[in-house]
Structure formats: C-alpha cells, structure tokens
Scaffold this motif. Structure first.
Motif, short mmCIF file in Angstrom:
data_model
loop_
_atom_site.label_atom_id
_atom_site.label_comp_id
_atom_site.label_asym_id
_atom_site.label_seq_id
_atom_site.Cartn_x
_atom_site.Cartn_y
_atom_site.Cartn_z
N ASN A 107 32.31 30.12 33.11
CA ASN A 107 31.59 29.95 34.44
C ASN A 107 31.19 31.36 34.85
O ASN A 107 31.85 32.39 35.04
N LYS A 117 29.85 37.69 37.99
CA LYS A 117 31.15 37.07 37.91
C LYS A 117 31.48 36.15 36.78
O LYS A 117 30.44 35.41 36.64
N GLU A 119 34.28 33.73 34.84
CA GLU A 119 35.56 33.11 34.32
C GLU A 119 35.40 32.48 33.19
O GLU A 119 34.72 31.60 32.77
N GLN A 123 41.23 33.62 27.02
CA GLN A 123 40.70 35.13 26.95
C GLN A 123 41.08 35.65 25.27
O GLN A 123 41.72 34.97 24.67
#
Length: 276
Positions: A107, A117, A119, A123
């Motif tokens: 995102n 930003k 998201e 990870q």
C-alpha cells in the motif's frame, strides 16, 4: 520480478470516476497472454481510464494453460494519479497477491513524484548483502503499475522515437530499480484488437536498492540486453501509450507478455456524472 509482473497485467475491473467537466474520457480494456519458452502459463487483463489529466488503472494476473498445473499464484493491483506533460505523478497504489501459499500486500501513498508512505507485507528478512533501502530511494520514484502508463507531450509525438527516451525509477514496496528505455524501431501490428503502429523500445534493468547483488536472477536481469517493450497508443486522440508486448529473459526461457485483445472506447462528458 513476481511483484512487477503481477502489477503490470491482471484482472479487468473498471474503477469508479466522478466527472465534473467536459473532459474527454478514454477507456482501455486488455487481455494479455503470458508465456515462458512458448508455453502459456498465465493470463492477465488491464483496465485504464483517462479522464482529462487524471488516470486510474487496475490489473491482475492468474494461472492459465500449463500454469494451472503447478502454480497457485494470482493477484491484482490498482493505481491512480495525474499526468503532467510526459511525467506520471501517482497518488496511490495497492497490490495484493498470493504465490507459493504466501500472501503479499503493498500500500503506497504518493505525492509530487515521491513515495510518501509505504505499508508492505511481508518484510524482507535481514541480510548482510542486501542493498539498504533509504528514504532517498523513495524520492523521484513511481509504482510499477503507474510506470506502465507512458504519456508524451503531444499527440504528434505518440509514435515518435522520444517515447523511449526515458528512465523509469520504480519502487515496488520491496525494491527500487530503474528501467531505462531506448528506441529500437517502429512496427505495424494487427489481429489482436489493435491495428496500427507500435513503438519498440530496448529495455535495460538496473537494481538500485533492496536487492541482494549475489542472487542469480538479479545478475541475469542486470546483464540482459535482449529485453524489449512494445507500446501502443490509447485511442485516436490520446497522448498516452500502454504496453502491447514485453519480453524478459528468465532461467527457464523467454518470458513473453503480449496483448491478446485490446478494446478502446472514447467518450465526451458533457455533464457531471458518475461512471461505474
């Protein structure tokens, strides 16, 4: 590369647009065949809506052909933003996919040509060899889907050599890489829902951050000199092009993504309305 491919082609879904002017709308729906070494492994569809200087795109991908025998991977993505001359300025991008029984999600919120930003799930695991991602790598970068929208300064340039005169700085949520285009030739194609000229560009892929340089696929793509991208103009009056064909080398053979059908629709909005 899985993230990049899933973001460029996929499920055909037209987005909702609220229009309040007399701007012309261009809509494109495309179905793409995805093959490796001549065998169909997937199918994607692409939707792009151009409303004045705004764009909205949705894509996805699912297994097809022999791909249904060994792959459960599928996914989709969407992006919105603005066109300024020959630049794309994205505002948001989301991607969700499943592969090898794992879920992937991105995102991104973007503005003024930068990633504001991010998201991302999952990870990356820590690695001493991975090139560290910094905020610097997220400036002057675009998402993979927005990078597939190629605007030019005027309609007269839509089949010009200058279409390929660009470097695309792409951030997919995990990695940052550059895709540099160089003009090769202009061809005439027919029989796949589009008849006319396409601009053929050589493609050079350069890893920037988030990669592990020792990985075989990273070395192979960085060294490849036989990648191509063919671009077709959207409609009869638009100054935007979209991918018609993309060829990428892999360890199991040439990956080919080619339009099976392209449908283009133009209309003039004369009043405020909402299209679904």
């Amino acid at each position: 590369m899985r993230q990049v491919l899933a973001c460029v082609f996929g499920v055909l879904l037209f987005t909702t647009l609220s229009t309040t002017s007399h701007a012309k709308t261009e809509q494109v729906g495309g179905i793409y065949d995805i093959s490796i070494a001549g065998f169909t492994v997937g199918r994607g569809t692409l939707s792009l809506v151009l409303q004045g200087s705004a764009y909205s795109a949705k894509v996805g991908m699912e297994p097809a052909g022999i791909g249904t025998l060994f792959s459960t991977g599928k996914g989709g993505a969407e992006a919105t933003g603005w066109l300024r001359g020959s630049r794309v300025l994205p505002s948001r991008y989301t991607m969700a996919s499943t592969a090898a029984n794992r879920d992937f999600f991105v995102n991104l919120r973007q503005g003024s040509g930068h990633i504001r930003k991010a998201e991302v799930i999952p990870q990356f695991k820590p690695s001493k060899t991975r090139i560290k991602m910094t905020n610097r790598h997220k400036r002057n970068a675009v998402d993979p889907l927005s990078a597939a929208v190629i605007p030019v300064n005027s309609r007269s340039k839509v089949l010009d050599k200058s279409v390929c005169d660009r470097k695309l700085p792409i951030y997919d949520g995990w990695t940052r890489f550059d895709v540099e285009l160089e003009y090769k030739t202009t061809k005439t194609v027919s029989g796949r829902g589009y008849e006319g000229a396409v601009v053929v560009c050589k493609v050079k892929w350069t890893p920037v951050a988030g990669h592990r340089p020792e990985r075989k696929n990273v070395k192979m793509l960085a060294a490849a000199r036989d990648m191509e991208a063919w671009f077709a103009p959207v409609g009869s009056s638009s100054r935007v092009l979209i991918p018609y064909r993309i060829s990428i080398p892999t360890s199991t053979g040439q990956l080919l993504i080619q339009a099976e059908r392209l449908d283009m629709v133009s209309s003039l909005n004369t009043a405020s309305k909402t299209n679904n």
